[in-house]
Motif scaffolding. Structure first.
Motif, PDB file in Angstrom:
ATOM      1  N   UNK A 177       4.568  -8.003  -2.779  1.00 44.92           N
ATOM      2  CA  UNK A 177       5.248  -8.433  -1.561  1.00 44.92           C
ATOM      3  C   UNK A 177       5.997  -9.717  -1.876  1.00 44.92           C
ATOM      4  N   UNK A 178       7.300  -9.733  -1.622  1.00 44.47           N
ATOM      5  CA  UNK A 178       8.119 -10.891  -1.970  1.00 44.47           C
ATOM      6  C   UNK A 178       8.883 -11.397  -0.756  1.00 44.47           C
ATOM      7  N   UNK A 179       8.954 -12.705  -0.617  1.00 45.00           N
ATOM      8  CA  UNK A 179       9.707 -13.298   0.485  1.00 45.00           C
ATOM      9  C   UNK A 179      11.178 -12.908   0.393  1.00 45.00           C
ATOM     10  N   UNK A 180      11.726 -12.940  -0.818  1.00 45.16           N
ATOM     11  CA  UNK A 180      13.097 -12.501  -1.079  1.00 45.16           C
ATOM     12  C   UNK A 180      13.065 -11.748  -2.406  1.00 45.16           C
ATOM     13  N   UNK A 181      13.268 -10.445  -2.362  1.00 47.80           N
ATOM     14  CA  UNK A 181      13.155  -9.631  -3.577  1.00 47.80           C
ATOM     15  C   UNK A 181      14.194 -10.026  -4.630  1.00 47.80           C
ATOM     16  N   UNK A 182      15.326 -10.569  -4.186  1.00 46.09           N
ATOM     17  CA  UNK A 182      16.343 -10.999  -5.165  1.00 46.09           C
ATOM     18  C   UNK A 182      15.862 -12.223  -5.937  1.00 46.09           C
ATOM     19  N   UNK A 183      15.303 -13.187  -5.216  1.00 41.98           N
ATOM     20  CA  UNK A 183      14.789 -14.393  -5.876  1.00 41.98           C
ATOM     21  C   UNK A 183      13.629 -14.050  -6.794  1.00 41.98           C
ATOM     22  N   UNK A 184      12.672 -13.278  -6.279  1.00 41.48           N
ATOM     23  CA  UNK A 184      11.510 -12.901  -7.091  1.00 41.48           C
ATOM     24  C   UNK A 184      11.915 -11.955  -8.222  1.00 41.48           C
ATOM     25  N   UNK A 211      -3.127  -0.182   4.159  1.00 37.10           N
ATOM     26  CA  UNK A 211      -2.940   0.226   2.763  1.00 37.10           C
ATOM     27  C   UNK A 211      -3.991  -0.426   1.872  1.00 37.10           C
ATOM     28  N   UNK A 212      -4.313  -1.669   2.164  1.00 36.41           N
ATOM     29  CA  UNK A 212      -5.362  -2.352   1.398  1.00 36.41           C
ATOM     30  C   UNK A 212      -6.712  -1.682   1.617  1.00 36.41           C
ATOM     31  N   UNK A 213      -7.003  -1.314   2.847  1.00 36.60           N
ATOM     32  CA  UNK A 213      -8.254  -0.611   3.133  1.00 36.60           C
ATOM     33  C   UNK A 213      -8.297   0.748   2.455  1.00 36.60           C
ATOM     34  N   UNK A 214      -7.119   1.312   2.202  1.00 39.41           N
ATOM     35  CA  UNK A 214      -7.044   2.602   1.522  1.00 39.41           C
ATOM     36  C   UNK A 214      -7.155   2.497   0.015  1.00 39.41           C
ATOM     37  N   UNK A 215      -7.251   1.242  -0.502  1.00 36.46           N
ATOM     38  CA  UNK A 215      -7.460   1.072  -1.941  1.00 36.46           C
ATOM     39  C   UNK A 215      -6.319   0.422  -2.695  1.00 36.46           C
ATOM     40  N   UNK A 216      -5.235   0.084  -2.034  1.00 33.05           N
ATOM     41  CA  UNK A 216      -4.102  -0.531  -2.727  1.00 33.05           C
ATOM     42  C   UNK A 216      -4.428  -1.960  -3.177  1.00 33.05           C
ATOM     43  N   UNK A 217      -3.884  -2.310  -4.335  1.00 33.51           N
ATOM     44  CA  UNK A 217      -3.971  -3.684  -4.835  1.00 33.51           C
ATOM     45  C   UNK A 217      -2.579  -4.296  -4.669  1.00 33.51           C
ATOM     46  N   UNK A 218      -2.496  -5.330  -3.861  1.00 35.55           N
ATOM     47  CA  UNK A 218      -1.207  -5.928  -3.511  1.00 35.55           C
ATOM     48  C   UNK A 218      -1.167  -7.385  -3.948  1.00 35.55           C
ATOM     49  N   UNK A 219      -0.041  -7.792  -4.514  1.00 37.96           N
ATOM     50  CA  UNK A 219       0.175  -9.198  -4.879  1.00 37.96           C
ATOM     51  C   UNK A 219       1.250  -9.774  -3.972  1.00 37.96           C
ATOM     52  N   UNK A 220       0.981 -10.938  -3.398  1.00 39.46           N
ATOM     53  CA  UNK A 220       1.934 -11.595  -2.507  1.00 39.46           C
ATOM     54  C   UNK A 220       2.512 -12.831  -3.180  1.00 39.46           C
ATOM     55  N   UNK A 221       3.839 -12.912  -3.212  1.00 41.86           N
ATOM     56  CA  UNK A 221       4.520 -14.097  -3.740  1.00 41.86           C
ATOM     57  C   UNK A 221       5.553 -14.556  -2.712  1.00 41.86           C
ATOM     58  N   UNK A 222       5.958 -15.814  -2.836  1.00 44.58           N
ATOM     59  CA  UNK A 222       7.073 -16.321  -2.044  1.00 44.58           C
ATOM     60  C   UNK A 222       8.144 -16.808  -3.011  1.00 44.58           C
ATOM     61  N   UNK A 223       9.203 -17.369  -2.486  1.00 39.48           N
ATOM     62  CA  UNK A 223      10.304 -17.787  -3.364  1.00 39.48           C
ATOM     63  C   UNK A 223       9.853 -18.805  -4.405  1.00 39.48           C
ATOM     64  N   UNK A 224       8.942 -19.691  -4.012  1.00 44.30           N
ATOM     65  CA  UNK A 224       8.432 -20.704  -4.938  1.00 44.30           C
ATOM     66  C   UNK A 224       7.158 -21.313  -4.366  1.00 44.30           C
ATOM     67  N   UNK A 225       6.225 -21.663  -5.226  1.00 45.56           N
ATOM     68  CA  UNK A 225       5.001 -22.303  -4.791  1.00 45.56           C
ATOM     69  C   UNK A 225       3.945 -21.321  -4.324  1.00 45.56           C
TER      70      UNK A 225
END
Length: 250
Positions: free
Chosen positions: A33-40, A71-85
């Motif tokens: 999951x990205x705040x801005x997919x272009x930046x990430x 989706x997480x309860x269904x077994x997905x592993x998700x990573x969350x990032x933002x533009x920075x920090x």
């Protein structure tokens, strides 16, 4: 089997600040999951990470939190990032973490980059106790927030945009006092990072003459307790005794 949400800090400037573990987590997640997919996307390409990305920002997070939790309860592993920090620090992330905690979904936050810690330490102001205030309200509530902090004894940390920095410094000088010490750090971890220290009045004058650019962290000294006046509890006795001696001499 429930999945897992990883909160992954990303560099605030220099890409070399990315940790090996953060890279591994982004590589192994089902999606990012990205705040801005272009930046990430720039970051992902730099480290050769090909994990699919989805947008997760302040404009859609209210609508997507429940679906992501399912989706997480269904077994997905998700990573969350933002533009920075670090996500959730003045960035999207809090709502999803809260929902995961409510549903007892595992959450793990990786240690890593955040802008205010190096700015605080760099300032030279007391850092054993501090309060992180993030961004001040842009309009309504701005003055009342500053008034509420006028007597805050701890060091205060704010995020600010270059366009509003001078106005903020001027307003703080009016509320906290022109001689209150402060520090302005910009472009932390980047090639042209700088830190300026001085009084609020001096910093306002400096940046009015030298327009700031880039991401800014403002660190402000807390209100200092007045130095107590030492009271001589025997002063009246001494004065009376001296007066009696003077009367005798007369």
């Amino acid at each position: 089997m429930a999945g897992k949400l990883y909160i992954v800090p990303t560099p605030v400037g220099n890409l070399e600040d990315m940790t090996p573990r953060a890279i591994t987590v982004l590589q192994q997640a089902d999606f990012v999951l990205a705040e801005d997919t272009r930046t990430s996307g720039v970051l992902m390409k730099h480290f050769g990470i090909n994990t699919p990305m989805r947008s997760h920002h302040k404009f859609n997070e209210h609508d997507t939190v429940e679906r992501l939790a399912e989706e997480l309860q269904g077994g997905s592993v998700i990573a969350l990032v933002t533009d920075a920090g670090t996500p959730a620090i003045s960035d999207p992330g809090f709502l999803l973490v809260r929902e995961c905690r409510r549903r007892e979904i595992e959450v793990e936050t990786l240690p890593g980059a955040t802008a205010f810690v190096p700015a605080l330490v760099n300032s030279g102001l007391p850092c054993e106790r501090f309060t992180f205030e993030g961004f001040l309200p842009q309009k309504k509530g701005r003055a009342s927030r500053l008034e509420a902090l006028a007597h805050e004894p701890r060091t205060m940390i704010f995020y600010e945009s270059p366009m509003r920095l001078v106005k903020t410094l001027q307003q703080m000088a009016e509320v906290f006092g022109e001689q209150r010490q402060a520090s302005v750090s910009r472009e932390i971890s980047k090639l042209h990072n700088t830190t300026h220290n001085g009084t609020l009045a001096a910093l306002a004058a400096h940046f009015q003459a030298n327009a700031p650019r880039g991401e800014i962290v403002l660190v402000v000294e807390g209100e200092q307790a007045p130095i107590p006046v030492k009271v001589d509890k025997y002063a009246k006795f001494k004065q009376k005794h001296i007066q009696q001696l003077n009367n005798i001499e007369e």
